[in-house]
Design a protein around this motif. Sequence first.
Motif, PDB file in Angstrom:
ATOM      1  N   ARG A  15       0.846  -1.186   0.000  1.00 50.36           N
ATOM      2  CA  ARG A  15       0.000   0.000   0.000  1.00 50.36           C
ATOM      3  C   ARG A  15       0.886   1.242   0.000  1.00 50.36           C
ATOM      4  O   ARG A  15       2.070   1.184   0.352  1.00 50.36           O
ATOM      5  N   ILE A  16       0.307   2.379  -0.374  1.00 47.27           N
ATOM      6  CA  ILE A  16       1.010   3.654  -0.259  1.00 47.27           C
ATOM      7  C   ILE A  16       1.408   3.858   1.206  1.00 47.27           C
ATOM      8  O   ILE A  16       0.614   3.646   2.117  1.00 47.27           O
ATOM      9  N   TYR A  27      15.864   1.880   2.375  1.00 49.91           N
ATOM     10  CA  TYR A  27      14.421   1.642   2.427  1.00 49.91           C
ATOM     11  C   TYR A  27      13.723   2.965   2.120  1.00 49.91           C
ATOM     12  O   TYR A  27      14.071   3.999   2.688  1.00 49.91           O
ATOM     13  N   GLU A  28      12.756   2.908   1.218  1.00 52.84           N
ATOM     14  CA  GLU A  28      12.076   4.120   0.783  1.00 52.84           C
ATOM     15  C   GLU A  28      10.564   3.903   0.790  1.00 52.84           C
ATOM     16  O   GLU A  28      10.090   2.791   0.549  1.00 52.84           O
ATOM     17  N   PRO A  29       9.808   4.977   1.031  1.00 54.91           N
ATOM     18  CA  PRO A  29       8.344   4.838   1.071  1.00 54.91           C
ATOM     19  C   PRO A  29       7.748   4.752  -0.334  1.00 54.91           C
ATOM     20  O   PRO A  29       8.234   5.386  -1.270  1.00 54.91           O
ATOM     21  N   ILE A  30       6.705   3.974  -0.452  1.00 56.87           N
ATOM     22  CA  ILE A  30       5.907   3.974  -1.682  1.00 56.87           C
ATOM     23  C   ILE A  30       5.021   5.210  -1.638  1.00 56.87           C
ATOM     24  O   ILE A  30       4.216   5.380  -0.722  1.00 56.87           O
ATOM     25  N   PHE A  31       5.191   6.105  -2.615  1.00 55.48           N
ATOM     26  CA  PHE A  31       4.376   7.328  -2.609  1.00 55.48           C
ATOM     27  C   PHE A  31       3.226   7.247  -3.610  1.00 55.48           C
ATOM     28  O   PHE A  31       2.322   8.097  -3.587  1.00 55.48           O
ATOM     29  N   THR A 181      -2.341  10.074  -0.022  1.00 57.53           N
ATOM     30  CA  THR A 181      -2.526   8.885   0.803  1.00 57.53           C
ATOM     31  C   THR A 181      -3.418   7.850   0.128  1.00 57.53           C
ATOM     32  O   THR A 181      -3.375   6.670   0.472  1.00 57.53           O
ATOM     33  N   GLU A 182      -4.233   8.287  -0.808  1.00 51.44           N
ATOM     34  CA  GLU A 182      -5.085   7.373  -1.565  1.00 51.44           C
ATOM     35  C   GLU A 182      -5.023   7.746  -3.038  1.00 51.44           C
ATOM     36  O   GLU A 182      -4.757   8.893  -3.393  1.00 51.44           O
TER      37      GLU A 182
END
Length: 245
Positions: A15-16, A27-31, A181-182
Amino acid sequence: VHEQTQGWMKMRNLRIGHVISTMGGQYEPIFAFGHYHRTIRATFLRIELKISSTASRWTKKQWRRRPLEMTADHMIFVTPQKAIPAGMLRVGDKVWLENGADGEVFATVKRIGSVVRRGVYAPFTPSGTFLVHGSVMVSNYVALDESDRLLGGLVSYQWICHTFLTPHRLLCRYFFPHWCTEESYNENGISLWLEGPLAVHEWLDQPQRMGLKSILLLLVLPLFGFMACLEMMCMTLEQQSAATW
């Protein structure tokens, strides 16, 4: 893929906001997701790899022996600087592995088949990369034709896709993250962020419009270059802020 706090996760569960392993051991966030559809059927290449005997213990520990499955247009790294669509791979080619600090290590393509699966996913990370099977480095992006380059070989698809997503990254990471976020997707699972630009590309990607396409690209690249510089400034400030804490 490996998520920072939840461990190994299947693509369909991402998920985002999940933070996943990427190039350089980071490590990186899924945006965002470029493609997300849990039930659509698609044909995947089934790529069997043999890991190099010189790989580090870290790489061997992370290794997943099951065949790698990805669509033919999704790009995979064959060197740290070169990402090609998986459809260009041939038996004997070597794909890049992220291996900690152990130098260049590759896995050799042993066999390539195909399989039909349900579900397609393309997470976007700030670096434009992520790791699958623990250490195989793949791109966030797809090539829009059976090549790794465009404009007569002038630029790579990896570079052009990453550059054109700069405004999206700036918006989601630094300016208005609550907007991201969505997401919404069309009936084929394509992000609505990308649906319009892809339609423009398809319209321009006609033989009679190739000149117009080249001119437009040359006109907008300086703007995206400015945005890339702005992104680097934001990243530097972010790192300095983190260091002070």
